[in-house]
Design a protein around this motif. Structure first.
Motif, PDB file in Angstrom:
ATOM      1  N   VAL A 361      10.229  19.811   6.419  1.00 39.91           N
ATOM      2  CA  VAL A 361      10.414  19.556   7.848  1.00 39.91           C
ATOM      3  C   VAL A 361       9.860  20.779   8.575  1.00 39.91           C
ATOM      4  O   VAL A 361       9.576  21.813   7.960  1.00 39.91           O
ATOM      5  CB  VAL A 361      11.896  19.333   8.224  1.00 39.91           C
ATOM      6  CG1 VAL A 361      12.420  18.055   7.620  1.00 39.91           C
ATOM      7  CG2 VAL A 361      12.750  20.529   7.823  1.00 39.91           C
ATOM      8  N   PHE A 362       9.707  20.647   9.890  1.00 37.83           N
ATOM      9  CA  PHE A 362       9.188  21.754  10.685  1.00 37.83           C
ATOM     10  C   PHE A 362      10.320  22.325  11.535  1.00 37.83           C
ATOM     11  O   PHE A 362      10.862  21.641  12.404  1.00 37.83           O
ATOM     12  CB  PHE A 362       8.028  21.289  11.564  1.00 37.83           C
ATOM     13  CG  PHE A 362       6.834  20.876  10.766  1.00 37.83           C
ATOM     14  CD1 PHE A 362       6.003  21.827  10.197  1.00 37.83           C
ATOM     15  CD2 PHE A 362       6.552  19.542  10.543  1.00 37.83           C
ATOM     16  CE1 PHE A 362       4.908  21.450   9.443  1.00 37.83           C
ATOM     17  CE2 PHE A 362       5.466  19.144   9.786  1.00 37.83           C
ATOM     18  CZ  PHE A 362       4.633  20.117   9.224  1.00 37.83           C
ATOM     19  N   ALA A 363      10.675  23.594  11.223  1.00 39.11           N
ATOM     20  CA  ALA A 363      11.687  24.295  12.005  1.00 39.11           C
ATOM     21  C   ALA A 363      11.077  24.771  13.318  1.00 39.11           C
ATOM     22  O   ALA A 363       9.888  25.077  13.395  1.00 39.11           O
ATOM     23  CB  ALA A 363      12.235  25.475  11.215  1.00 39.11           C
ATOM     24  N   ARG A 364      11.925  24.835  14.337  1.00 35.63           N
ATOM     25  CA  ARG A 364      11.467  25.297  15.656  1.00 35.63           C
ATOM     26  C   ARG A 364      12.286  26.507  16.073  1.00 35.63           C
ATOM     27  O   ARG A 364      13.526  26.471  16.018  1.00 35.63           O
ATOM     28  CB  ARG A 364      11.618  24.183  16.686  1.00 35.63           C
ATOM     29  CG  ARG A 364      11.319  24.652  18.109  1.00 35.63           C
ATOM     30  CD  ARG A 364      11.637  23.559  19.108  1.00 35.63           C
ATOM     31  NE  ARG A 364      11.591  24.069  20.483  1.00 35.63           N
ATOM     32  CZ  ARG A 364      11.904  23.354  21.546  1.00 35.63           C
ATOM     33  NH1 ARG A 364      12.299  22.104  21.396  1.00 35.63           N
ATOM     34  NH2 ARG A 364      11.854  23.873  22.750  1.00 35.63           N
ATOM     35  N   VAL A 365      11.599  27.561  16.465  1.00 31.19           N
ATOM     36  CA  VAL A 365      12.221  28.741  17.059  1.00 31.19           C
ATOM     37  C   VAL A 365      11.450  29.035  18.340  1.00 31.19           C
ATOM     38  O   VAL A 365      10.299  29.483  18.288  1.00 31.19           O
ATOM     39  CB  VAL A 365      12.194  29.951  16.111  1.00 31.19           C
ATOM     40  CG1 VAL A 365      12.796  31.175  16.799  1.00 31.19           C
ATOM     41  CG2 VAL A 365      12.942  29.649  14.824  1.00 31.19           C
ATOM     42  N   GLY A 366      12.066  28.741  19.478  1.00 34.79           N
ATOM     43  CA  GLY A 366      11.353  28.884  20.748  1.00 34.79           C
ATOM     44  C   GLY A 366      10.202  27.904  20.812  1.00 34.79           C
ATOM     45  O   GLY A 366      10.385  26.694  20.721  1.00 34.79           O
ATOM     46  N   THR A 367       8.991  28.423  20.953  1.00 33.72           N
ATOM     47  CA  THR A 367       7.808  27.565  20.994  1.00 33.72           C
ATOM     48  C   THR A 367       7.012  27.639  19.696  1.00 33.72           C
ATOM     49  O   THR A 367       5.880  27.167  19.643  1.00 33.72           O
ATOM     50  CB  THR A 367       6.898  27.979  22.169  1.00 33.72           C
ATOM     51  OG1 THR A 367       6.541  29.361  22.024  1.00 33.72           O
ATOM     52  CG2 THR A 367       7.589  27.769  23.497  1.00 33.72           C
ATOM     53  N   THR A 394      19.718  24.780  11.591  1.00 34.86           N
ATOM     54  CA  THR A 394      18.303  24.960  11.932  1.00 34.86           C
ATOM     55  C   THR A 394      17.839  23.836  12.860  1.00 34.86           C
ATOM     56  O   THR A 394      18.103  22.660  12.612  1.00 34.86           O
ATOM     57  CB  THR A 394      17.439  24.965  10.661  1.00 34.86           C
ATOM     58  OG1 THR A 394      17.835  26.053   9.828  1.00 34.86           O
ATOM     59  CG2 THR A 394      15.961  25.112  11.005  1.00 34.86           C
ATOM     60  N   GLU A 395      17.138  24.188  13.899  1.00 37.97           N
ATOM     61  CA  GLU A 395      16.536  23.177  14.775  1.00 37.97           C
ATOM     62  C   GLU A 395      15.235  22.722  14.143  1.00 37.97           C
ATOM     63  O   GLU A 395      14.368  23.537  13.840  1.00 37.97           O
ATOM     64  CB  GLU A 395      16.278  23.769  16.155  1.00 37.97           C
ATOM     65  CG  GLU A 395      15.757  22.754  17.173  1.00 37.97           C
ATOM     66  CD  GLU A 395      15.540  23.364  18.547  1.00 37.97           C
ATOM     67  OE1 GLU A 395      15.151  22.614  19.468  1.00 37.97           O
ATOM     68  OE2 GLU A 395      15.753  24.582  18.695  1.00 37.97           O
ATOM     69  N   TYR A 396      15.107  21.428  13.906  1.00 39.24           N
ATOM     70  CA  TYR A 396      13.920  20.897  13.228  1.00 39.24           C
ATOM     71  C   TYR A 396      13.370  19.700  13.991  1.00 39.24           C
ATOM     72  O   TYR A 396      14.078  19.043  14.754  1.00 39.24           O
ATOM     73  CB  TYR A 396      14.236  20.520  11.780  1.00 39.24           C
ATOM     74  CG  TYR A 396      15.106  19.286  11.635  1.00 39.24           C
ATOM     75  CD1 TYR A 396      14.541  18.032  11.331  1.00 39.24           C
ATOM     76  CD2 TYR A 396      16.484  19.348  11.795  1.00 39.24           C
ATOM     77  CE1 TYR A 396      15.326  16.900  11.205  1.00 39.24           C
ATOM     78  CE2 TYR A 396      17.284  18.223  11.667  1.00 39.24           C
ATOM     79  CZ  TYR A 396      16.700  16.991  11.375  1.00 39.24           C
ATOM     80  OH  TYR A 396      17.484  15.868  11.259  1.00 39.24           O
ATOM     81  N   ALA A 401       6.625  14.993  14.257  1.00 41.59           N
ATOM     82  CA  ALA A 401       6.377  15.963  13.181  1.00 41.59           C
ATOM     83  C   ALA A 401       4.953  15.869  12.649  1.00 41.59           C
ATOM     84  O   ALA A 401       4.356  16.886  12.268  1.00 41.59           O
ATOM     85  CB  ALA A 401       7.376  15.745  12.046  1.00 41.59           C
ATOM     86  N   PHE A 402       4.387  14.681  12.630  1.00 40.63           N
ATOM     87  CA  PHE A 402       3.029  14.535  12.101  1.00 40.63           C
ATOM     88  C   PHE A 402       2.016  15.258  12.998  1.00 40.63           C
ATOM     89  O   PHE A 402       0.978  15.722  12.529  1.00 40.63           O
ATOM     90  CB  PHE A 402       2.663  13.057  11.969  1.00 40.63           C
ATOM     91  CG  PHE A 402       2.465  12.330  13.270  1.00 40.63           C
ATOM     92  CD1 PHE A 402       1.191  12.160  13.796  1.00 40.63           C
ATOM     93  CD2 PHE A 402       3.542  11.824  13.963  1.00 40.63           C
ATOM     94  CE1 PHE A 402       1.006  11.496  14.993  1.00 40.63           C
ATOM     95  CE2 PHE A 402       3.375  11.165  15.165  1.00 40.63           C
ATOM     96  CZ  PHE A 402       2.102  11.003  15.683  1.00 40.63           C
ATOM     97  N   LEU A 403       2.337  15.386  14.295  1.00 36.89           N
ATOM     98  CA  LEU A 403       1.452  16.127  15.193  1.00 36.89           C
ATOM     99  C   LEU A 403       1.493  17.623  14.887  1.00 36.89           C
ATOM    100  O   LEU A 403       0.465  18.304  14.927  1.00 36.89           O
ATOM    101  CB  LEU A 403       1.860  15.881  16.644  1.00 36.89           C
ATOM    102  CG  LEU A 403       1.766  14.425  17.122  1.00 36.89           C
ATOM    103  CD1 LEU A 403       2.358  14.300  18.518  1.00 36.89           C
ATOM    104  CD2 LEU A 403       0.329  13.944  17.108  1.00 36.89           C
TER     105      LEU A 403
END
Length: 417
Positions: A361-367, A394-396, A401-403
């Protein structure tokens, strides 16, 4: 679909060199360096790792994972000649996205210094190296990113990117069965002559819609010679016509009418599943293409088994609106919810993506967005259990997600395997 990126980081990612060797002999893992040449290359050492130089002293940084968990192996040189690793004190710090810092102390092993601990995936961090040799201290710092990109909040919103916090979830246990859509017994009726006789009139053609009470035929009784009218017993569509005017009405129905809105799905239950499929269970009914789906409940399980297949038949009632997507005779699949268990950590199944040889998965921290390689457990269409690779809270990325993956791949911010 694409959306604009913050080009500053994209340019940095493209200019990064690889950190260390990975998985092959000689060591071949390396992360991209902020001090790389415009082509993305950098000086490689004899073990294909990154060379860090200060005066006559140099280190070659590799990550070795041939048959072992990823570990640092660092080779020391003076004037490009190997240095006894026992004469070097070395520490490495890896600052990861989100603020976590991994620290490694090193011990001599053969002709290299071996890091104490696993270099966890992703191999994406800001690196600090400090070495002491012959009383002199040498320090380096550089960025080494993989699977990372930066996207403005406006661009993410325009691209439909949506996130959630990873946490516990109730994961259902499902049994998948095949079946077909049929009209319920209550949704089908026969138009029969009440008494044998000659057919004087018939109104209706195959496929024609009729209303309850509408005259369907007129028959002259052979016994009384009196004519009587036969009405439609239900609303529906004529699916069979078995006689014509001038013929003789007998035991065969003149018409068969079916209401296409009264549907149920019939599923074939194998003996191994028979004890777990019960009346009242929720079941997701979906077309074979997966384009149409709805949730129903098991309304009945027929007590007799088919002689050839030894399967039982489970019926699930479909709501009236199902007729827009499901038609009698269609093949369907059903997922029967036979149980559920709490998973301490789970993510939405639709959030899962492929990156290199991993499910992520893709985690997000800020931008900033970055891959998280996952160890997975149970999986359902909605939730997937996470056994490792992701911290609770974790924010994911759930939608879009594919983008994120496409942008990372475009930037080339991935391992050099």
């Amino acid at each position: 679909m694409s959306f604009p990126l913050t080009r500053g980081l994209a340019a940095l990612v493209l200019s990064l060199g690889l950190l260390a060797a990975c998985g092959q002999k000689p060591d071949a893992h390396a992360e991209r360096d902020a001090h790389a040449t415009p082509s993305g290359e950098y000086e490689r050492g004899p073990h294909r790792g990154r060379m860090l130089r200060e005066g006559d002293f140099a280190l070659e940084i590799t990550i070795f994972e041939d048959g072992v968990e990823p570990e640092f192996r660092v080779y020391a040189y003076r004037k490009d000649k190997p240095v006894d690793p026992k004469t070097v004190q070395l520490r490495v710090e890896l600052a990861r996205l989100g603020g976590k810092v991994d620290r490694f102390a090193f011990t001599p092993a053969e002709d290299y210094l071996r890091g104490g601990g696993v270099v966890a995936e992703p191999h994406s961090f800001d690196v600090k190296v400090r070495a002491v040799e012959k009383g002199a201290t040498h320090s380096w710092a550089y960025a080494s990113y993989e699977g990372r990109t930066t996207i403005s909040a406006q661009a993410a919103q325009a691209g439909g990117v949506r996130t959630e916090l990873a946490g516990p979830a109730l994961i259902g246990e499902f049994i998948d069965l095949s079946g077909r859509v049929e009209i319920t017994p209550e949704g089908k009726a026969e138009v029969r002559a009440w008494y044998p006789g000659r057919i004087l009139m018939m109104r209706g053609e195959l496929g024609q819609s009729v209303r309850k009470g509408q005259p369907m035929a007129r028959v002259e009784s052979s016994h009384s010679l009196q004519a009587y009218t036969i009405p439609a017993p239900i609303n529906g569509v004529i699916i069979e016509k078995n006689a014509n005017v001038g013929g003789v009405a007998g035991d065969q129905p003149l018409f068969v009418i079916a209401d296409p809105t009264q549907l149920h799905a019939e599923f074939f239950v194998f003996p191994r599943d028979a004890e777990r499929i019960r009346v009242g269970l929720p079941v997701e009914v979906r077309s074979l293409s997966g384009d149409a789906r709805l949730t129903a409940k098991v309304e009945a399980i027929l007590p007799t088994a088919d002689l050839a297949s030894q399967t039982l038949m489970a019926h699930a009632h479909l709501p009236p609106g199902a007729a827009q997507s499901f038609r009698p005779g269609m093949g369907v699949e059903g997922s029967f919810a036979v149980g559920a268990q709490q998973a301490p950590l789970a993510v939405r199944t639709k959030a899962l993506q492929r990156f290199r040889d991993f499910t992520v998965v893709f985690a997000r921290v800020g931008t900033t967005y970055e891959v998280r390689m996952l160890d997975l457990g149970r999986r359902t269409p909605e939730w997937t259990e996470v056994l490792g690779g992701l911290e609770p809270g974790t924010e994911y990325v759930v939608d879009g997600a594919f983008l994120i993956r496409a942008d990372i791949e475009k930037a080339g911010a991935s391992h050099d395997h």
